[in-house]
Design a protein around this motif. Structure first.
Motif, PDB file in Angstrom:
ATOM      1  N   GLY A 182      62.093  19.905  17.231  1.00  0.00           N
ATOM      2  CA  GLY A 182      63.046  18.659  16.867  1.00  0.00           C
ATOM      3  C   GLY A 182      63.143  17.068  17.484  1.00  0.00           C
ATOM      4  N   HIS A 186      56.789  23.135   9.986  1.00  0.00           N
ATOM      5  CA  HIS A 186      56.623  21.278  10.605  1.00  0.00           C
ATOM      6  C   HIS A 186      55.473  20.040   9.902  1.00  0.00           C
ATOM      7  CE1 HIS A 186      59.042  23.180  13.741  1.00  0.00           C
ATOM      8  NE2 HIS A 186      57.750  24.311  14.504  1.00  0.00           N
ATOM      9  N   SER A 210      60.761  15.111   9.398  1.00  0.00           N
ATOM     10  CA  SER A 210      61.660  15.026  10.067  1.00  0.00           C
ATOM     11  C   SER A 210      61.597  14.516  11.345  1.00  0.00           C
ATOM     12  CB  SER A 210      60.910  16.767  10.866  1.00  0.00           C
ATOM     13  OG  SER A 210      59.181  16.253  11.450  1.00  0.00           O
TER      14      SER A 210
END
Length: 252
Positions: A14, A67, A74
């Protein structure tokens, strides 16, 4: 002062920051190398099986490949908050006050296999790449070694190298006065030293946190040893080979 930390394999997911922008990272002149390696990692991660072999991951860690695929899109967060694991849990950067974090921004750098040297508050995304990963067309040691070594050597003040030996090989610190490699050891009742693993990382995290809390101005190895002693850390000259970087033992 320049304090060098190793990265961790594990990273917090995150973030709330804008997507990766190489120009916002410390040592901005490393951007071309960072971009090349990032693009190679994203391309590798298009194939789950190939990426898992190259990154030496088991089936339970397949999410790490995602990822990497999202590296450019991201969210980011400060490097000290991104890394997790024993060292960074002991450092507990998120609980530091604003003055300590500002001091970290000027003094603490993490040696990332993907980004090279990143500042403590540099915004980075979650990713998976370690010093022994196999990226097609790249040998990480040759890729980073000279560039990282040159950036560290250009720092004229005290250099405190808390990296693992594997990461130190990706960019050695200079052999000169005021440049020290810190090794965490235990000493038994007979005076024999032994290296530590889990407690090595924990000691480095606590040591770095105390540095950020107290914010000393250290100009020499003697200053470092005296400050450490005053803060309850026992440090002593290690047994580095002749011609090698000076070593200090941090007794855990």
């Amino acid at each position: 002062m320049l304090f060098l930390l190793p990265p961790s394999e594990t990273k917090r997911a995150g973030g709330a920051g804008a997507p990766l922008d190489m120009s916002t990272l410390s040592f901005a002149d490393l951007a071309p190398l960072r971009t090349e390696l990032a693009e190679r990692l994203v391309a590798l991660s298009a194939d789950d099986d190939a990426a898992m072999r190259a990154l030496k991951l088991g089936p339970r860690l397949i999410g790490e490949i995602g990822h990497n695929r999202a590296l450019w899109t991201s969210a980011t967060m400060p490097a000290l908050d991104r890394f997790t694991g024993v060292l960074f849990d002991a450092l507990d950067a998120e609980t530091l006050d604003s003055s300590a974090r500002a001091f970290a921004a000027d003094t603490v750098f993490v040696h990332s296999a993907l980004f090279g040297l990143v500042g403590a508050l540099d915004p980075i995304p979650a990713y998976r790449l370690s010093h022994d990963s196999r990226i097609p067309g790249v040998a990480l040691k040759r890729f980073w070694r000279d560039s990282i070594a040159q950036r560290i050597a250009s720092h004229e003040g005290l250099v405190v190298d808390l990296r693992s030996e594997a990461y130190a090989e990706l960019g050695p610190a200079p052999v000169r006065d005021g440049s020290v490699f810190v090794r965490v050891v235990a000493i038994d009742d007979g005076g024999r030293k032994r290296a530590l693993n889990h407690f090595n990382k924990q000691a480095k995290g606590r040591f770095t946190r105390r540095l950020l809390e107290t914010r000393p101005q250290l100009e020499s190895t003697d200053d470092l040893v005296q400050w450490a002693g005053a803060e309850g850390f026992r440090m002593a000259l290690g047994a580095a080979p002749a011609g090698a970087q000076v070593e200090l033992d941090l007794v855990a």
